[in-house]
Design a protein around this motif. Structure first.
Motif, PDB file in Angstrom:
ATOM      1  N   PRO A 169       0.811  -1.224   0.000  1.00 29.78           N
ATOM      2  CA  PRO A 169       0.000   0.000   0.000  1.00 29.78           C
ATOM      3  C   PRO A 169       0.844   1.272   0.000  1.00 29.78           C
ATOM      4  CG  PRO A 169      -0.860  -1.598   1.563  1.00 29.78           C
ATOM      5  CD  PRO A 169       0.466  -2.124   1.103  1.00 29.78           C
ATOM      6  N   GLY A 172       1.715   1.896  -3.380  1.00 31.87           N
ATOM      7  CA  GLY A 172       0.540   2.417  -4.073  1.00 31.87           C
ATOM      8  C   GLY A 172       0.382   3.922  -3.897  1.00 31.87           C
ATOM      9  N   GLN A 173       0.826   4.441  -2.765  1.00 33.21           N
ATOM     10  CA  GLN A 173       0.711   5.878  -2.522  1.00 33.21           C
ATOM     11  C   GLN A 173       1.639   6.688  -3.425  1.00 33.21           C
ATOM     12  OE1 GLN A 173      -1.910   6.711  -0.637  1.00 33.21           O
ATOM     13  NE2 GLN A 173      -2.060   4.465  -0.588  1.00 33.21           N
ATOM     14  N   ALA A 175       1.487   6.554  -6.350  1.00 31.99           N
ATOM     15  CA  ALA A 175       0.628   6.957  -7.462  1.00 31.99           C
ATOM     16  C   ALA A 175       0.220   8.417  -7.335  1.00 31.99           C
ATOM     17  CB  ALA A 175      -0.611   6.068  -7.524  1.00 31.99           C
ATOM     18  N   GLY A 176       0.254   8.937  -6.122  1.00 30.59           N
ATOM     19  CA  GLY A 176      -0.099  10.334  -5.914  1.00 30.59           C
ATOM     20  C   GLY A 176       1.065  11.279  -6.056  1.00 30.59           C
ATOM     21  N   SER A 273      -9.479   2.141  -8.208  1.00 28.76           N
ATOM     22  CA  SER A 273      -8.321   3.000  -8.426  1.00 28.76           C
ATOM     23  C   SER A 273      -7.047   2.249  -8.071  1.00 28.76           C
ATOM     24  CB  SER A 273      -8.421   4.260  -7.560  1.00 28.76           C
ATOM     25  OG  SER A 273      -8.330   3.919  -6.179  1.00 28.76           O
ATOM     26  N   GLN A 275      -4.698   3.229  -6.042  1.00 29.96           N
ATOM     27  CA  GLN A 275      -4.511   3.273  -4.593  1.00 29.96           C
ATOM     28  C   GLN A 275      -5.382   2.253  -3.879  1.00 29.96           C
ATOM     29  OE1 GLN A 275      -4.911   5.873  -6.612  1.00 29.96           O
ATOM     30  NE2 GLN A 275      -3.863   7.726  -5.881  1.00 29.96           N
ATOM     31  N   THR A 278      -4.207  -1.566  -4.784  1.00 27.64           N
ATOM     32  CA  THR A 278      -2.977  -2.016  -4.131  1.00 27.64           C
ATOM     33  C   THR A 278      -3.201  -2.394  -2.669  1.00 27.64           C
ATOM     34  OG1 THR A 278      -2.387   0.296  -3.667  1.00 27.64           O
ATOM     35  CG2 THR A 278      -1.415  -0.724  -5.620  1.00 27.64           C
TER      36      THR A 278
END
Length: 453
Positions: A169, A172-173, A175-176, A273, A275, A278
Motif C-alpha cells: 500500500p 501504491g501511494q 501513485a499520488g 483506483s 490506490q 494495491t
C-alpha cells in the motif's frame, strides 16, 4: 572471526550424529531474507505501479507482459551463470555483487525516458536478481537440517511476503506523486546497494553440507570434496525423476500470474483506483505469510509421519485449493474491495504453502553439491519460463479476450491440471530421497575408513 568459519571437530568413528545447529544460522537467515525482500520489492514495483508507467511512457497492457517476460527469461541464462560463479569463486562474493551492488541498475532504470530504455535496464537489473533464488535457497539447505528446512524456508518466504504486503500500500501511494514509479526505483535500488555492504561485512557462508546429519561433524574441506560442479554432475540432475516432475509442475504453475496481474486485474476489470487496488497486497501478503508458516509446519510434520507420501500430498492439495479460491475470487464481481481482500488472502495462503514444501523437497532429492544447480534449473529456468510465458501471453490475450477470461484458464483450470499431474510424484519421491541418504552414508563411511580420519 565467528565460529561459522571455523572447522568442526574431527569426525568420530561412530554412527553419524544428529545434524548440528550451525551457530548464528538465524542471523544469517535474517540477512539472506532481507536481501531477498529488497530484491522482491524492486522486482514487484513495476507490476504494482504499471498503471503509472503505462500513462507516463504511453504503452499498452501488453508492455507489462513484455517487461515481466524479459525479466524472467534473462534468469534462464543468468541464474545458471551465477551458480557457476558461486562454485568458481564463492557464494558470498556472488551474493554481494548480484543481489546487493546490482541495485545501481534499479537506480538507472528510474531515469528511463522511454519504454525501450526501461526494458533494457530492468532486464539487466533482473539478471542480477536471478542469483538470489538458487544460491540463497542452497545456503538455507546448508544452514538447516532436513527436519527444520520447511520451517526455515517458510519463515523466509513468509516474512518477505508479510513485509512486502505492508510495503504494497505504501508503494501504491506513490501513485499520488509525480512520476512516483521513478522514485520507487531510485529508493529501493539505493537501499539494495546498502544491503550489499551488509552482506560483505556480516554474511558467513557455512559451507556445503554443513547441516547434513552424515557430514555435519566433518571439516569443511572434507565436506566440500564433492562440491565441484561438473557437466557430468549437472546432467545427472535430469536422471532424478522427482525433480523432472517438479519442474513440469512448475511450468504448470499458473498461480504465478496473480502476483504480476492481480492489481491490474482489479483496476482494469473491476474499476478500482490504483490506490484502492494495491490495498489487496496487504491481505495477500498476510495470507502468504501464514501459508508459508502453515506449509513449513505441514511439510515437516508430513515428512515425519509419511516420508513417502506426506510432502507430495500437501503440495498436491495446495494446487487444488488455489484453483478453488481463484474461481470464486476472479470470476464474480463484488462491489467491495474488502471481499477481494478476503479472496486475495486465501490465494496468498494457498500459494504461500508452495515454497515451504517444494524447496525442501528439491533439497531432499539432491546431494548438497547439486542443490545450487537444481534450484537454478527449478527456479531460474523452469519458473522463469513459466512466469515469462504466462505474463507475456496474458498481457496480449487480455487485450483480446479480457483479463477475467485469462484468469479462468490460467488460475483455475490449469491449476487443477497441475494438482492432478502431481499424482505422478508419489512413487519416485521416496526412492529419490532414499538414494540421497544412501549416498551421504557412503561418503561418511569412506571418510572414516581413510587412514587420515
Amino acid at each position: 572471526m565467528t565460529e561459522l568459519s571455523k572447522s568442526p571437530p574431527a569426525p568420530s568413528r561412530g554412527a553419524p550424529t544428529t545434524a548440528v545447529q550451525v551457530k548464528g544460522r538465524n542471523r544469517q537467515l535474517a540477512l539472506l531474507g532481507g536481501t531477498m525482500l529488497v530484491d522482491n520489492t524492486e522486482a514487484s514495483l513495476v507490476s504494482s505501479l504499471f498503471p503509472l508507467i503505462k500513462q507516463s511512457l504511453g504503452v499498452s497492457l501488453g508492455a507489462l507482459g513484455i517487461l515481466t517476460a524479459a525479466s524472467k527469461l534473462v534468469g534462464v541464462f543468468a541464474g545458471p551463470f551465477w551458480v557457476w560463479a558461486a562454485q568458481r569463486y564463492s557464494r558470498k562474493s556472488v551474493l554481494v555483487v548480484a543481489t546487493g551492488m546490482w541495485g545501481v541498475w534499479g537506480v538507472a532504470a528510474g531515469f528511463s525516458q522511454n519504454f525501450t530504455q526501461l526494458l533494457i535496464l530492468y532486464t539487466i537489473l533482473a539478471a542480477g536478481y536471478a542469483a538470489a533464488g538458487p544460491i540463497i535457497t542452497e545456503v538455507i539447505g546448508d544452514l538447516f537440517g532436513d527436519s527444520s528446512r520447511g520451517r526455515a524456508v517458510g519463515i523466509v518466504y513468509g516474512t518477505i511476503s508479510l513485509v512486502s504486503a505492508v510495503i504494497g500500500p505504501i508503494k501504491g501511494q506513490l501513485a499520488g506523486v509525480d512520476e512516483g514509479w521513478r522514485w520507487g526505483l531510485w529508493g529501493i535500488g539505493a537501499f539494495n546497494v546498502l544491503l550489499g555492504f551488509a552482506l560483505l561485512i556480516w554474511f558467513r557462508d557455512p559451507g556445503r553440507g554443513a547441516a547434513e546429519e552424515q557430514l555435519a561433524d566433518l571439516d569443511r574441506a572434507t565436506r566440500e570434496a564433492h562440491s565441484e560442479l561438473t557437466w557430468a554432475k549437472a546432467l545427472s540432475l535430469v536422471k532424478i525423476r522427482s525433480l523432472l516432475i517438479l519442474i513440469v509442475s512448475r511450468l504448470l504453475s499458473g498461480h504465478l500470474l496473480v502476483i504480476t496481474f492481480g492489481v491490474v486485474f482489479l483496476v482494469d476489470v473491476h474499476g478500482f483506483s490504483v490506490q484502492m487496488a494495491t490495498l489487496v497486497t496487504l491481505p495477500f501478503g498476510v495470507g502468504f505469510f501464514l501459508g508459508t508458516l502453515l506449509g513449513g509446519a505441514a511439510n515437516d510434520w508430513a515428512s515425519r509421519r509419511s516420508p513417502r507420501y506426506g510432502p507430495v500430498a500437501v503440495l498436491q492439495a495446495t494446487q487444488v485449493a488455489f484453483a478453488f479460491f481463484a474461481f470464486f475470487g476472479s470470476q464474480f464481481h463484488y462491489d467491495s474491495i474488502l471481499v477481494y481482500g478476503v479472496f486475495f488472502a486465501l490465494l496468498g495462503a494457498s500459494q504461500g504453502i508452495n515454497p515451504s514444501v517444494n524447496r525442501p523437497m528439491v533439497m531432499a532429492i539432491t546431494p548438497p553439491e547439486l542443490r545450487g544447480a537444481a534450484f537454478a534449473l527449478y527456479l531460474s529456468i523452469a519458473e522463469a519460463i513459466a512466469w515469462a510465458g504466462y505474463s507475456l501471453g496474458a498481457g496480449f490475450l487480455a487485450d483480446a479476450l479480457g483479463l477475467q477470461t485469462v484468469f479462468l484458464w490460467v488460475l483455475v483450470i490449469l491449476m487443477l491440471v497441475n494438482g492432478l499431474f502431481l499424482t505422478l510424484l508419489y512413487r519416485p519421491y521416496a526412492a529419490d530421497t532414499a538414494r540421497v541418504q544412501q549416498e551421504l552414508d557412503a561418503r561418511r563411511r569412506a571418510v572414516l575408513a581413510s587412514p587420515e580420519a
